[in-house]
Design an enzyme around this catalytic site. Structure first.
Site, PDB file in Angstrom:
ATOM      1  N   SER A  68     -38.410 -18.963  -9.508  1.00  0.00           N
ATOM      2  CA  SER A  68     -37.165 -19.697  -9.747  1.00  0.00           C
ATOM      3  C   SER A  68     -36.810 -19.681 -11.238  1.00  0.00           C
ATOM      4  O   SER A  68     -36.686 -18.608 -11.823  1.00  0.00           O
ATOM      5  CB  SER A  68     -37.291 -21.119  -9.190  1.00  0.00           C
ATOM      6  OG  SER A  68     -36.031 -21.751  -9.135  1.00  0.00           O
ATOM      7  N   ASP A 123     -32.881 -17.422   0.792  1.00  0.00           N
ATOM      8  CA  ASP A 123     -32.902 -18.294  -0.392  1.00  0.00           C
ATOM      9  C   ASP A 123     -31.533 -18.946  -0.539  1.00  0.00           C
ATOM     10  O   ASP A 123     -30.524 -18.260  -0.710  1.00  0.00           O
ATOM     11  CB  ASP A 123     -33.228 -17.446  -1.625  1.00  0.00           C
ATOM     12  CG  ASP A 123     -33.367 -18.276  -2.904  1.00  0.00           C
ATOM     13  OD1 ASP A 123     -33.077 -19.481  -2.875  1.00  0.00           O
ATOM     14  OD2 ASP A 123     -33.763 -17.689  -3.925  1.00  0.00           O
ATOM     15  N   HIS A 154     -36.304 -20.265  -0.516  1.00  0.00           N
ATOM     16  CA  HIS A 154     -36.487 -20.207  -1.968  1.00  0.00           C
ATOM     17  C   HIS A 154     -37.927 -20.461  -2.383  1.00  0.00           C
ATOM     18  O   HIS A 154     -38.457 -19.779  -3.247  1.00  0.00           O
ATOM     19  CB  HIS A 154     -35.567 -21.231  -2.638  1.00  0.00           C
ATOM     20  CG  HIS A 154     -35.592 -21.185  -4.136  1.00  0.00           C
ATOM     21  ND1 HIS A 154     -35.106 -20.112  -4.850  1.00  0.00           N
ATOM     22  CD2 HIS A 154     -36.042 -22.079  -5.058  1.00  0.00           C
ATOM     23  CE1 HIS A 154     -35.247 -20.329  -6.146  1.00  0.00           C
ATOM     24  NE2 HIS A 154     -35.823 -21.512  -6.308  1.00  0.00           N
TER      25      HIS A 154
END
Length: 270
Positions: free
Chosen positions: A82, A176, A210
Site C-alpha cells: 500500500s 483491490d 487490498h
C-alpha cells in the site's frame, strides 16, 4: 534460520496506518533474512502525522543495512504494501544499494504526503472523493477517487521508477478497492521498459483485495481508513483472497532468495 550469517537483508515498510509493525519482518527473519521493520511516522520521536517525509530518513536505514555485518551484500531488498509500496518504489528509484523490490498493491504515484530528497520533491497525488461509491450505507469504495498520475497536471506525483536499477515483483489483487493496483503495476512496467530496463514480474490474483497479508491472516473487508477518515471496503472474496495470501507469500520469499541469496532456500511451505 540456523547458521552464523550473514543473511540477505530486507527493509519492510508498512502501509498508511503508521507506527511500528513487525510481523512481516519477523516472519521473513524466520525464513533466512536479516530484516528491518521500518516505521516512518506515529512512532516514538517520528512525526505524529503524515504531513511530509524526507527520503534521507529511508536512505539512512538502507545504509545501516548495507553496513551491518550480519547482512549479506552487495545490495538489499525492499518490501512494501500500500503506502509502503510507493515508498519502496521511491527508495528504489532514488537510492543506491537496492537489488530487489517487492510491492503488494502499491501505487506508482506518491500518496498521502510530499516526499523530499535533496532537490527533488514528489507531491502527493490528488484525489476527488466525489468519485467514491457507497456499496453499503456509511461505507465507501474509493478505488476510483485517485487522479491519474500520467496526466500532465499530476505528473509531479509520479515516481520516476525508470531510474531504478533492481529487480521488481508486483503482487496485484484484482479486487483491490483502495486503488487500481493493476494500473499502477502496469505503469511501473512501462516506465521501466521505456528506460530499457527488464520488465518486472507481475502476479495477478483475481478476487483478492487490498490487504494481501501472510498466510492465514483473516480477510479485512471493511475498516476505518486512516487517511480519508471514514470506513471503506478493501475488496476480496474469502477463499480466493486466502489462497492469494498463501501463494504470494511463497513467491515473495522465492523472489528475495533468488535475487539476494542467488539461490532458492525455503525450509517450509510458508
Amino acid at each position: 534460520m540456523r547458521g552464523p550469517g550473514p543473511f540477505p537483508g530486507i527493509i519492510e515498510v508498512p502501509g498508511i496506518g503508521g507506527g511500528l509493525l513487525e510481523y512481516k519482518a519477523s516472519l521473513l527473519a524466520s525464513r533466512g533474512f536479516a530484516t528491518l521493520a521500518l516505521a516512518y511516522y506515529n512512532y516514538e520521536d517520528l512525526p505524529k502525522k503524515m504531513k511530509e517525509f524526507r527520503l534521507e530518513y529511508f536512505e539512512e536505514a538502507v545504509n545501516y543495512m548495507l553496513q551491518h555485518p550480519q547482512v549479506k551484500g552487495p545490495g538489499i531488498g525492499l518490501f512494501g504494501h500500500s503506502k509502503g509500496g510507493d515508498l519502496v518504489l521511491s527508495m528504489a528509484s532514488f537510492l543506491k544499494g537496492i537489488t530487489a523490490t517487492a510491492v503488494v498493491n502499491g501505487s506508482v504515484a506518491n500518496a498521502g504526503a510530499a516526499l523530499h530528497y535533496k532537490d527533488n520533491t514528489l507531491l502527493p497525488i490528488g484525489y476527488d472523493i466525489k468519485n467514491a461509491t457507497y456499496p453499503k450505507p456509511g461505507v465507501a469504495d474509493i478505488r476510483d477517487v485517485v487522479y491519474n498520475p500520467l496526466e500532465e497536471a499530476n505528473r509531479k506525483s509520479l515516481i520516476p521508477v525508470g531510474k531504478a536499477d533492481c529487480k521488481f515483483l508486483f503482487i496485484v489483487g484484482e479486487d483491490d478497492r483502495n486503488w487500481n493496483s493493476d494500473f499502477h503495476a502496469q505503469t511501473a512496467c512501462q516506465l521501466l521498459e521505456a528506460e530499457g530496463k527488464e520488465k518486472p514480474e507481475v502476479v495477478y490474483y483475481p478476487k483478492a483485495g487490498h490487504y494481501i497479508e501472510p498466510p492465514y491472516f483473516p480477510l479485512c473487508q471493511i475498516s476505518m481508513h486512516v487517511f480519508v477518515g471514514f470506513p471503506v471496503v478493501w475488496g476480496g472474496e474469502p477463499k480466493a483472497h486466502a489462497l492469494a495470501q498463501v501463494d504470494s507469500w511463497q513467491r515473495i520469499q522465492a523472489f528475495f532468495h533468488k535475487h539476494l541469496n542467488q539461490k532458492h532456500v525455503l525450509e517450509s511451505k510458508w
